[in-house]
Design a protein around this motif. Structure first.
Motif, PDB file in Angstrom:
ATOM      1  N   GLY A  93       0.822  -1.206   0.000  1.00 24.71           N
ATOM      2  CA  GLY A  93       0.000   0.000   0.000  1.00 24.71           C
ATOM      3  C   GLY A  93       0.857   1.257   0.000  1.00 24.71           C
ATOM      4  N   GLY A  94       0.281   2.342   0.472  1.00 25.39           N
ATOM      5  CA  GLY A  94       1.016   3.596   0.533  1.00 25.39           C
ATOM      6  C   GLY A  94       0.886   4.407  -0.742  1.00 25.39           C
ATOM      7  N   ASP A  95       1.190   5.695  -0.632  1.00 27.28           N
ATOM      8  CA  ASP A  95       1.147   6.580  -1.790  1.00 27.28           C
ATOM      9  C   ASP A  95       2.336   6.299  -2.692  1.00 27.28           C
ATOM     10  OD1 ASP A  95      -1.115   7.846  -0.837  1.00 27.28           O
ATOM     11  OD2 ASP A  95       0.057   9.299   0.321  1.00 27.28           O
ATOM     12  N   PRO A  96       2.125   6.293  -3.996  1.00 26.94           N
ATOM     13  CA  PRO A  96       3.250   6.057  -4.908  1.00 26.94           C
ATOM     14  C   PRO A  96       4.314   7.145  -4.779  1.00 26.94           C
ATOM     15  CG  PRO A  96       1.157   5.806  -6.052  1.00 26.94           C
ATOM     16  CD  PRO A  96       0.845   6.403  -4.716  1.00 26.94           C
ATOM     17  N   PHE A  97       5.550   6.720  -4.943  1.00 22.61           N
ATOM     18  CA  PHE A  97       6.662   7.665  -5.070  1.00 22.61           C
ATOM     19  C   PHE A  97       7.132   7.582  -6.517  1.00 22.61           C
ATOM     20  CE2 PHE A  97      11.139   8.706  -5.318  1.00 22.61           C
ATOM     21  CZ  PHE A  97      11.204   9.906  -4.610  1.00 22.61           C
ATOM     22  N   VAL A  98       7.048   8.709  -7.223  1.00 23.44           N
ATOM     23  CA  VAL A  98       7.352   8.719  -8.648  1.00 23.44           C
ATOM     24  C   VAL A  98       8.370   9.805  -8.943  1.00 23.44           C
ATOM     25  CG1 VAL A  98       6.399   8.796 -10.979  1.00 23.44           C
ATOM     26  CG2 VAL A  98       4.969   8.014  -9.082  1.00 23.44           C
ATOM     27  N   ILE A  99       9.396   9.435  -9.664  1.00 24.53           N
ATOM     28  CA  ILE A  99      10.420  10.391 -10.079  1.00 24.53           C
ATOM     29  C   ILE A  99      10.789  10.108 -11.526  1.00 24.53           C
ATOM     30  CG2 ILE A  99      12.255   8.948  -9.098  1.00 24.53           C
ATOM     31  CD1 ILE A  99      13.786  11.553  -8.490  1.00 24.53           C
ATOM     32  N   TYR A 127      15.067   4.336  -0.943  1.00 24.29           N
ATOM     33  CA  TYR A 127      14.492   4.648   0.371  1.00 24.29           C
ATOM     34  C   TYR A 127      12.969   4.494   0.338  1.00 24.29           C
ATOM     35  CZ  TYR A 127      12.782   7.520   4.247  1.00 24.29           C
ATOM     36  OH  TYR A 127      12.106   7.978   5.358  1.00 24.29           O
ATOM     37  N   SER A 128      12.337   5.063  -0.676  1.00 27.42           N
ATOM     38  CA  SER A 128      10.877   4.993  -0.776  1.00 27.42           C
ATOM     39  C   SER A 128      10.407   3.556  -0.956  1.00 27.42           C
ATOM     40  CB  SER A 128      10.393   5.850  -1.947  1.00 27.42           C
ATOM     41  OG  SER A 128      10.748   7.199  -1.762  1.00 27.42           O
ATOM     42  N   ARG A 129      11.155   2.768  -1.733  1.00 27.23           N
ATOM     43  CA  ARG A 129      10.806   1.360  -1.954  1.00 27.23           C
ATOM     44  C   ARG A 129      10.845   0.600  -0.622  1.00 27.23           C
ATOM     45  NH1 ARG A 129      14.533   0.507  -5.516  1.00 27.23           N
ATOM     46  NH2 ARG A 129      13.292   1.155  -7.317  1.00 27.23           N
ATOM     47  N   MET A 130      11.888   0.837   0.177  1.00 22.78           N
ATOM     48  CA  MET A 130      12.006   0.156   1.470  1.00 22.78           C
ATOM     49  C   MET A 130      10.946   0.630   2.460  1.00 22.78           C
ATOM     50  SD  MET A 130      16.180   0.025   1.841  1.00 22.78           S
ATOM     51  CE  MET A 130      16.219  -1.042   3.272  1.00 22.78           C
ATOM     52  N   LYS A 131      10.472   1.864   2.281  1.00 26.07           N
ATOM     53  CA  LYS A 131       9.408   2.381   3.136  1.00 26.07           C
ATOM     54  C   LYS A 131       8.048   1.793   2.767  1.00 26.07           C
ATOM     55  CE  LYS A 131       9.465   5.786   5.582  1.00 26.07           C
ATOM     56  NZ  LYS A 131       9.437   5.977   7.050  1.00 26.07           N
ATOM     57  N   GLY A 132       8.007   1.007   1.694  1.00 28.83           N
ATOM     58  CA  GLY A 132       6.775   0.339   1.317  1.00 28.83           C
ATOM     59  C   GLY A 132       5.941   1.088   0.297  1.00 28.83           C
ATOM     60  N   ARG A 133       6.452   2.221  -0.221  1.00 26.65           N
ATOM     61  CA  ARG A 133       5.681   2.985  -1.204  1.00 26.65           C
ATOM     62  C   ARG A 133       5.859   2.364  -2.594  1.00 26.65           C
ATOM     63  NH1 ARG A 133       6.910   9.331  -0.379  1.00 26.65           N
ATOM     64  NH2 ARG A 133       5.164   9.431  -1.857  1.00 26.65           N
ATOM     65  N   PRO A 134       4.798   2.243  -3.382  1.00 26.79           N
ATOM     66  CA  PRO A 134       4.964   1.813  -4.775  1.00 26.79           C
ATOM     67  C   PRO A 134       5.868   2.818  -5.491  1.00 26.79           C
ATOM     68  CG  PRO A 134       2.645   1.823  -4.122  1.00 26.79           C
ATOM     69  CD  PRO A 134       3.402   2.513  -3.036  1.00 26.79           C
ATOM     70  N   THR A 135       7.042   2.371  -5.875  1.00 31.02           N
ATOM     71  CA  THR A 135       8.078   3.300  -6.342  1.00 31.02           C
ATOM     72  C   THR A 135       8.335   3.126  -7.828  1.00 31.02           C
ATOM     73  OG1 THR A 135       9.126   3.324  -4.159  1.00 31.02           O
ATOM     74  CG2 THR A 135      10.481   3.991  -6.032  1.00 31.02           C
ATOM     75  N   LEU A 136       8.179   4.234  -8.555  1.00 33.93           N
ATOM     76  CA  LEU A 136       8.449   4.235  -9.991  1.00 33.93           C
ATOM     77  C   LEU A 136       9.490   5.300 -10.285  1.00 33.93           C
ATOM     78  CD1 LEU A 136       8.032   3.517 -12.949  1.00 33.93           C
ATOM     79  CD2 LEU A 136       6.069   5.081 -12.988  1.00 33.93           C
ATOM     80  N   TRP A 137      10.669   4.840 -10.687  1.00 29.67           N
ATOM     81  CA  TRP A 137      11.698   5.749 -11.208  1.00 29.67           C
ATOM     82  C   TRP A 137      11.732   5.494 -12.706  1.00 29.67           C
ATOM     83  CZ3 TRP A 137      17.668   5.391 -10.124  1.00 29.67           C
ATOM     84  CH2 TRP A 137      18.292   6.503 -10.687  1.00 29.67           C
ATOM     85  N   LEU A 138      11.215   6.469 -13.458  1.00 30.76           N
ATOM     86  CA  LEU A 138      10.989   6.272 -14.883  1.00 30.76           C
ATOM     87  C   LEU A 138      12.151   6.833 -15.696  1.00 30.76           C
ATOM     88  CD1 LEU A 138       7.555   6.589 -16.539  1.00 30.76           C
ATOM     89  CD2 LEU A 138       9.582   7.283 -17.778  1.00 30.76           C
ATOM     90  N   PRO A 139      12.858   5.957 -16.445  1.00 28.57           N
ATOM     91  CA  PRO A 139      14.055   6.393 -17.173  1.00 28.57           C
ATOM     92  C   PRO A 139      13.764   6.705 -18.642  1.00 28.57           C
ATOM     93  CG  PRO A 139      13.988   4.019 -17.140  1.00 28.57           C
ATOM     94  CD  PRO A 139      12.715   4.484 -16.480  1.00 28.57           C
ATOM     95  N   GLY A 140      14.733   7.283 -19.299  1.00 37.86           N
ATOM     96  CA  GLY A 140      14.627   7.519 -20.737  1.00 37.86           C
ATOM     97  C   GLY A 140      15.757   8.383 -21.229  1.00 37.86           C
TER      98      GLY A 140
END
Length: 966
Positions: A93-99, A127-140
């Protein structure tokens, strides 16, 4: 050596050692047979969880390997990828962390700027991933219009082919071929840094989806009246024959020339002398200007001047406060077609604009006889002709601020050109309000002023580029019609043709604008175009937009960040991210900007090979947001040593844990020290280190949450190196190497395990490779460290025990200092009398083995007293703290007679050197004639020598008195 099973724990001061109730409360139900079982530390390597899970080819253990092998990093990274740890998980759960990753140029190769942003963004993501937040680091990656076209043109030139020899389609096809072959270099290098991006979502700014978003954005802006076509002043690259953005223009201080030229005042014999750095632009003069307060020229205001070498063309002499009376002669030629400031002045005053230059940098027909000459050749010929006609006054050296292309290095020309523009004022107003009302936070806060200044003084944005590689402008012209009046904006050729037929008939012919859009236009849409926009119903767009944070360099705050904010609000109605984190530049050890010219460029890939990725990342993370960071090999070396220290600590922990298949692990894993009751029952050393760990978890978590990554890194470093490695590991050896209290060994095992695994968690975002390898080496790891749960905050601390252990530390440090002062051999054990109150003696004596080991004391001759010993006057007296003293018999540490002789000789030498320094200072010739810094240096040496003499005399006096007493 057999040690007692860890179910037997040290109890509190009042509890009996084998209290069954206490044993059960700490470990759960324990059978009688298990209570009698010993829990031996592992002296040999046993198969660990990595091997058991089929990962032995990926991970090495400190028990096997002397140091962490950097070659393992790529294997670990591929394992993370194969397990899909980089993809966002909604399990907790948790709010997504997106960067969104700032897309590096597809032509690029890794430099320290890339290493900086990858490090910081990966820290946030892990850090956000370990905190349980759905973490998306989007590359390109970015298609980098100018840079890529230049690279491919150079490649073609090596084959003897010019771009102009090809048609557009064939050239673009060659660029795509190049991209497929070489475009992945930067991506692979970013992976080498440990970037935990979701590569399944990787984008390229010319992807079909992003291209659709670009066209949609252009059409919508045009339909709102925010895009227009017009002729305006731009930065022009003659070699590339395209407009370039302000960001792609670099200014350098270069030696140049100031030319003084006569302009005759019409209707008389007077001349006005004008100083200019670019005489060839005089063919584009449309006025002569003077300052209205300059009395030298007031009589000429309102008259006409004749422009030299133009067959008598007249221009007005005007006045304006814009003219600098101190520059040159105080008379300014106004060439609005070739100077940004002149252009603005001409538009304000309604002066005509003349362009004298072709797009290839040659002069056009307006220049008359000079038409067709290159701009610099024309300058030389014109000056020669002016000298012949007597209109050249003089020329003198002058330092110029020269605008050069970031890509090719050529001199950029200010040129009026027909381009496409975006009206920015209304867009900028909304972006300003976003910061004002707290929707967007800029870190560090001081950059808000720069952001506000730029947006408050914004100019319309030139978005067209005269290139072949990029997003083609979605505008079509009608064959046979005026292209400035008759054009069609559409999403594709079919739509454009349909619109054209409705307006001009079914036989109409159309062709697309040859220009492409500025690369910054597509990257301004990056946070939402990569998530599926303009399809608002796209799953990623609904789940992950708006994003959480944008991290980038402060130098593109306006060129990219502000434009993303403006476009995000315009097209989605929402600020595209809540935070902007700006890092500084990476400089060399002397604070200079890295450049090939200076030869001070540090290559990240070479650095990784020599120092490891973790050491590089940790070094880069120690900077402060928005401030430049000086990078040196000394810092890298120190942090490589940190990696080794961590590895060796892991080796110690593993060697002192039971084998993985040992039944002891049932209770060891159930061991608790995160409750008030369990913490207070721990021995002093264990209680202290666990309490300090709990404090560390709180402070580090707070630093992470506030984006104070440098603070977090330093806090973890200090705790690990000092508290854990230098103090607790050393203290724990007394539990393992002495059999007087075997139950303490079991407690030490559990505490070592607990503290070390939490250190690995806290440190993982900074140093992912070595921490994951150590984590996998620990027994009974059911999940990877990258997805392990972050330590809980607000765990208990026993501040009384912390204070007690600090007193013990102070005593140990004081004893160590005395040993060093008297040059006592490290292996030599000395006697001591510890003097304190009964309550202090109680807890110090309970840790007498720790005191003995860390102070190198002879425990058989360490006595705890409430008053000084009989031999106090023959001892070195130590005051470690309030109510805690120690007496070390001097005879235990040194041969007093030999030491008296040694110090006497040393004192004699020091006095001789001091006398020599005083003689120099008492010499008037030295004090008056020598440089001030030399005299100051001698005075400082004399003061230092005097202090050393005093200290040596005191010590000698003490030793002599000791001999006398004896």
């Amino acid at each position: 050596m057999a040690l007692l099973h860890n179910r037997f724990l040290l109890t509190s001061r009042a509890a009996p050692l084998w209290n069954p109730a206490f044993m059960s409360s700490l470990h759960g139900v324990v059978t009688a047979s298990f209570r009698r079982r010993l829990c031996p530390p592992r002296r040999r390597f046993f198969a660990v969880s990595a091997a058991a899970a089929g990962k032995s080819e990926v991970f090495n253990s400190p028990v096997d390997a002397k140091s962490f092998d950097f070659a393992d990093e790529e294997r670990i990274y591929k394992w993370w990828e194969s397990q899909e740890y980089f993809k966002p998980s909604f399990d907790r759960g948790g709010d997504p962390f997106v960067i969104s990753m700032p897309p590096p140029n597809v032509t690029g190769s890794l430099h320290m700027g890339h290493a900086m942003f990858v490090t910081l963004e990966d820290i946030m993501a892990r850090y956000s991933r370990m905190k349980g937040r759905p973490t998306l680091w989007l590359p390109g990656t970015d298609h980098a219009g100018i840079a890529t076209q230049l690279v491919v043109e150079k490649m073609l030139a090596s084959e003897g082919i010019k771009r102009t020899d090809m048609n557009r389609e064939d050239f673009v096809e060659r660029v795509w071929e190049w991209k497929q072959k070489y475009g992945g270099t930067i991506t692979n290098q970013i992976k080498r840094l440990g970037a935990s991006c979701d590569w399944s979502r990787e984008h390229f700014t010319l992807d079909e989806q992003l291209s659709r978003a670009v066209v949609e954005a252009f059409v919508r802006l045009y339909e709102k009246g925010l895009i227009y076509q017009g002729s305006y002043m731009v930065n022009w690259s003659p070699n590339l024959q395209t407009a370039v953005s302000d960001l792609e223009v670099e200014y350098s201080e270069e030696p140049g020339t100031l030319y003084y030229i006569k302009y005759r005042v019409a209707g008389g014999d007077d001349y006005l002398t004008i100083a200019t750095t670019r005489p060839e632009t005089l063919f584009g003069d449309t006025a002569i200007a003077v300052n209205p307060e300059d009395g030298r020229y007031s009589k000429h205001i309102g008259k006409m001047a004749i422009v030299p070498m133009t067959y008598g063309r007249h221009v007005p002499i005007i006045s304006d406060k814009y003219v600098d009376r101190e520059f040159g002669t105080g008379v300014l030629k106004i060439s609005p077609g070739h100077d940004h400031n002149d252009y603005l002045l001409a538009r304000k005053l309604g002066l005509p604009i003349l362009n004298v230059m072709n797009k290839d940098g040659t002069l056009n027909e307006v220049a008359g006889l000079y038409s067709g000459l290159d701009r610099f050749e024309a300058r030389k010929k014109l000056w020669s002709d002016l000298e012949e006609t007597g209109l050249a006054v003089k020329k003198e050296p002058h330092t110029l601020r020269v605008p050069r292309s970031q890509r090719g290095g050529e001199v950029i020309e200010p040129l009026v050109s027909k381009q496409w523009f975006v009206t920015m004022e209304t867009l900028a107003e909304k972006a300003l309000h976003a910061v004002e009302n707290g929707q967007l936070t800029i870190l560090p806060e001081r950059f808000e002023k720069i952001y506000n200044h730029w947006l408050s003084n914004i100019k319309d944005w030139c978005i067209s580029r005269q290139l072949w590689w990029g997003h083609r402008i979605p505008v079509w012209y009608v064959v046979g019609k005026d292209c400035e009046e008759d054009y069609i904006v559409a999403r594709n050729t079919s739509e454009a043709l349909e619109k054209a037929r409705e307006k001009y008939g079914k036989h109409v012919e159309i062709y697309q604008d040859p220009d492409v859009l500025d690369t910054w236009f597509s990257s301004a849409l990056w946070p939402f175009s990569t998530l599926g926009w303009p399809d608002d119903s796209a799953e990623d767009f609904r789940r992950f937009y708006p994003t959480t944070i944008l991290e980038t360099g402060h130098d593109i705050l306006f060129f990219w960040v502000a434009r993303m904010v403006m476009m995000g609000i315009e097209f989605t109605g929402t600020v595209p991210f809540s935070y902007v984190y700006l890092h500084g530049l990476i400089r060399d050890s002397q604070g200079r900007k890295m450049s090939k010219t200076l030869g001070n460029v540090i290559d990240p890939i070479d650095t990784i090979k020599g120092y490891g990725t973790d050491a590089l990342r940790f070094t880069l993370s120690l900077g402060t947001a928005g401030q430049d960071l000086n990078l040196s090999t000394e810092r890298l070396t120190a942090n490589k040593a940190f990696t080794n220290k961590l590895w060796n600590a892991g080796k110690f922990v593993l060697q002192n844990l039971p084998a993985e298949d040992d039944i002891c692990w049932e209770s060891l894993l159930a061991f608790k020290c995160d409750t008030e009751e369990s913490l207070q029952r721990l021995p002093l050393s264990e209680c202290w280190v666990v309490s300090e760990l709990h404090e560390l978890i709180d402070t580090v978590t707070s630093s992470y949450d506030r984006f104070f990554f440098g603070d977090a890194a330093r806090e973890i470093y200090d705790f690990f190196w000092s508290d854990f490695a230098d103090w607790y590991i050393e203290a724990s050896k007394t539990r393992f190497y002495h059999l007087e209290n075997p139950s303490a060994a079991s407690v030490a095992q559990a505490v070592l395990f607990y503290v070390f695994e939490n250190i690995l968690k806290l440190l993982h975002p900074f140093m992912p490779y070595v921490t994951e390898a150590l984590w996998q080496a620990l027994p009974h790891r059911k999940q990877a460290l990258i997805v392990a749960h972050w330590p809980e905050a607000s765990l208990p601390r026993d501040m009384v025990s912390v204070k007690k252990f600090e007193n013990l530390q102070a005593l140990i440090r004081a004893i160590r200092n005395v040993r060093a002062e008297y040059s006592v051999e490290p292996a030599k054990r000395v006697s001591a009398a510890i003097v304190a109150s009964p309550d202090v003696i109680a807890y110090i004596s309970n840790e007498n083995e720790v005191l003995g080991l860390l102070s190198r004391l002879d425990l058989q001759n360490v006595h705890f007293k409430e008053s000084p010993p009989d031999y106090a006057k023959q001892s070195v007296h130590i005051v470690a703290g309030e109510g805690l003293e120690a007496y070390l018999p001097l005879s235990d540490m040194v041969d007093i007679s030999s030491e008296v002789q040694r110090l006497s000789k040393r004192l004699s030498k020091m006095q001789s050197e001091y006398a020599s320094l005083l003689a120099r200072l008492n010499s008037p010739s030295f004090v008056e004639k020598a440089p001030e810094e030399v005299v100051r240096g001698v005075r400082e040496k004399a003061t230092e020598a005097e202090e050393k003499i005093t200290l040596t005399k005191n010590r000698l006096s003490f030793l002599q008195s000791t001999v006398s007493i004896s």
